[in-house]
Scaffold this active site. Structure first.
Site, PDB file in Angstrom:
ATOM      1  CG  ASP A  51      -5.434   0.643   5.813  1.00  0.00           C
ATOM      2  OD1 ASP A  51      -5.713   0.546   7.023  1.00  0.00           O
ATOM      3  OD2 ASP A  51      -5.193   1.721   5.236  1.00  0.00           O
ATOM      4  CE1 TYR A 109       2.994   0.341   5.466  1.00  0.00           C
ATOM      5  CE2 TYR A 109       4.021   1.993   6.875  1.00  0.00           C
ATOM      6  CZ  TYR A 109       3.106   0.972   6.690  1.00  0.00           C
ATOM      7  OH  TYR A 109       2.300   0.581   7.727  1.00  0.00           O
TER       8      TYR A 109
END
Length: 255
Positions: A51, A109
């Protein structure tokens, strides 16, 4: 011929990986640079979307070229014209059936959180001004591990055919930022934390929604077992708010 690329980027300069109209993207920047150098319309396929504002210290992509390329020279030329917030590490010829997205078996992540105001990390870590029950958050992380329908953490409007993810790791650990260890910035114990999660796939906005939910648990809004309820019966509206993207990093992809 198919070429595999590894790269890193600071997401603050980009509106995400994927090409968008009237906005700078990582994919678009690389494709534009390849066209300038090779005079060939090349589509770069990434390992997944990130994003707006999200970073990656290790990202994998691939592209197809009609010519055999001098990859060492191409890396040098690409890094000379790409933005300073984006660097190409390697380009190598790979098998004709390699796919950066569909062949990936694991992605990891990390999300950085700091609990005391710190001017040297505010652009790369999320400042959470609440007193958190770290032990309860760590307990909550254990409920994330396994195969789950993670739709409760998925941004509405996604186009996935299913929302099942195999989560291999979920943990919260304290760490010491470099400006403390190298520059002598005053350190406060129990102030800097990194949330790590790895899975075979991630849904849109999933990690940021998980971190927001864990923070709610740390604040005492829910007990650790609330994660189990969310994964079994919860909807996106039951989970916590998504935390900002500037503290999220894609750090590993395995094939």
């Amino acid at each position: 011929m198919i070429y595999k690329i590894t790269l890193s980027y600071n997401g603050a300069a980009f509106k995400g990986w994927q090409i968008q109209n009237n906005a700078q993207s990582v994919q678009g920047s690389i494709q534009d640079a390849l066209y300038k150098l090779l005079q060939e319309d090349i589509k770069v396929v990434g390992a997944g979307r990130t994003d707006s504002g999200v970073h990656s210290s290790y990202y994998v992509a691939h592209f197809k070229s009609n010519d055999k390329l001098n990859t060492k020279l191409l890396i040098y030329k690409l890094n000379a014209i790409l933005p300073k917030t984006l660097v190409i590490h390697t380009i190598e010829e790979t098998s004709e059936d390699f796919h950066a997205r569909f062949d990936a078996s694991l992605r990891q992540y990390k999300y950085l959180i700091h609990l005391t105001k710190d001017p040297f990390i505010s652009d790369s870590s999320f400042f959470c001004a609440y007193n958190l029950d770290i032990a309860e958050i760590k307990k909550a992380c254990t409920y994330l591990i396994g195969r789950h329908d993670c739709s409760c953490f998925e941004k509405t409007g996604g186009d996935n055919t299913n929302s099942f993810c195999d989560i291999f790791e979920a943990s919260l650990k304290e760490y010491t930022p470099q400006h403390i260890s190298l520059l002598g910035y005053p350190n406060k114990e129990n102030s800097y934390f990194v949330f790590s999660i790895s899975a075979n796939r991630f849904l849109r906005n999933m990690v940021r929604a998980i971190v927001g939910t864990l923070i709610d648990i740390g604040r005492g809004k829910h007990k650790a077992e609330y994660i189990e309820y969310l994964l079994q019966d919860g909807k996106r509206s039951n989970a916590g708010e998504s935390v900002p993207g500037h503290a999220l990093y894609l750090v590993d992809i395995k094939y």
